[in-house]
Design a protein around this motif. Sequence first.
Motif, PDB file in Angstrom:
ATOM      1  N   THR A  11      10.400   2.199  12.576  1.00 49.48           N
ATOM      2  CA  THR A  11      10.726   1.017  11.804  1.00 49.48           C
ATOM      3  C   THR A  11       9.731   0.872  10.673  1.00 49.48           C
ATOM      4  O   THR A  11       8.604   1.341  10.751  1.00 49.48           O
ATOM      5  N   ARG A  12      10.151   0.211   9.632  1.00 46.04           N
ATOM      6  CA  ARG A  12       9.293  -0.016   8.478  1.00 46.04           C
ATOM      7  C   ARG A  12       8.222  -1.031   8.851  1.00 46.04           C
ATOM      8  O   ARG A  12       8.482  -1.976   9.593  1.00 46.04           O
ATOM      9  N   ASP A  21       3.502   3.987   0.580  1.00 42.14           N
ATOM     10  CA  ASP A  21       4.603   4.179  -0.359  1.00 42.14           C
ATOM     11  C   ASP A  21       4.637   5.670  -0.655  1.00 42.14           C
ATOM     12  O   ASP A  21       3.791   6.193  -1.373  1.00 42.14           O
ATOM     13  N   VAL A  30       1.763  -4.695   3.243  1.00 40.89           N
ATOM     14  CA  VAL A  30       3.070  -5.279   2.937  1.00 40.89           C
ATOM     15  C   VAL A  30       2.905  -6.793   2.784  1.00 40.89           C
ATOM     16  O   VAL A  30       2.400  -7.469   3.680  1.00 40.89           O
ATOM     17  N   GLU A  33       9.226  -9.058   0.896  1.00 44.10           N
ATOM     18  CA  GLU A  33      10.368  -8.369   0.308  1.00 44.10           C
ATOM     19  C   GLU A  33      11.017  -9.304  -0.695  1.00 44.10           C
ATOM     20  O   GLU A  33      11.178 -10.489  -0.438  1.00 44.10           O
ATOM     21  N   ARG A  37      13.526  -4.710  -2.701  1.00 42.94           N
ATOM     22  CA  ARG A  37      12.221  -4.074  -2.881  1.00 42.94           C
ATOM     23  C   ARG A  37      11.211  -4.637  -1.887  1.00 42.94           C
ATOM     24  O   ARG A  37      11.272  -5.790  -1.494  1.00 42.94           O
ATOM     25  N   VAL A  38      10.264  -3.774  -1.503  1.00 42.46           N
ATOM     26  CA  VAL A  38       9.159  -4.190  -0.643  1.00 42.46           C
ATOM     27  C   VAL A  38       7.942  -4.346  -1.539  1.00 42.46           C
ATOM     28  O   VAL A  38       7.648  -3.466  -2.353  1.00 42.46           O
ATOM     29  N   ASP A  50       6.070  -2.826  -6.398  1.00 42.78           N
ATOM     30  CA  ASP A  50       7.342  -2.804  -5.686  1.00 42.78           C
ATOM     31  C   ASP A  50       7.652  -1.384  -5.252  1.00 42.78           C
ATOM     32  O   ASP A  50       7.410  -0.426  -5.988  1.00 42.78           O
ATOM     33  N   PRO A  53      12.619   0.394  -0.079  1.00 41.91           N
ATOM     34  CA  PRO A  53      12.443   0.378   1.380  1.00 41.91           C
ATOM     35  C   PRO A  53      12.445   1.763   2.023  1.00 41.91           C
ATOM     36  O   PRO A  53      11.709   2.009   2.974  1.00 41.91           O
ATOM     37  N   ASP A  54      13.250   2.684   1.499  1.00 41.09           N
ATOM     38  CA  ASP A  54      13.305   4.034   2.074  1.00 41.09           C
ATOM     39  C   ASP A  54      12.013   4.811   1.861  1.00 41.09           C
ATOM     40  O   ASP A  54      11.773   5.810   2.539  1.00 41.09           O
ATOM     41  N   VAL A  56       8.955   3.389   2.121  1.00 34.85           N
ATOM     42  CA  VAL A  56       7.862   2.693   2.805  1.00 34.85           C
ATOM     43  C   VAL A  56       7.839   3.117   4.274  1.00 34.85           C
ATOM     44  O   VAL A  56       8.811   2.926   5.005  1.00 34.85           O
TER      45      VAL A  56
END
Length: 80
Positions: A11-12, A21, A30, A33, A37-38, A50, A53-54, A56
């Motif tokens: 999980t992120r 990143d 973090v 969000e 964007r995270v 920013d 998500p993919d 992070v």
Amino acid sequence: MLVRMASNRQTRPGIGELAKDTSRGRIGIVMGEVGARVQIRPVGGGIEWDALPDNVVAPTAREELSVRLAIKNANSRDGL
């Protein structure tokens, strides 16, 4: 009693946790969000960036140890 096996799915990292990143090769914390964007802040403070998500992920154990050691060293230099 039903015991569930741990999932292999990673999980992120959540808010307040260290994250990497992968698109920038940077590690930060973090902050939240916004939209899709995270937002990640550098460990030493500064302007958030920013990330998608993919991109992070949780840092490796070695990366996390390195960051935590850098924080301790900075705090000791500052007298904290």
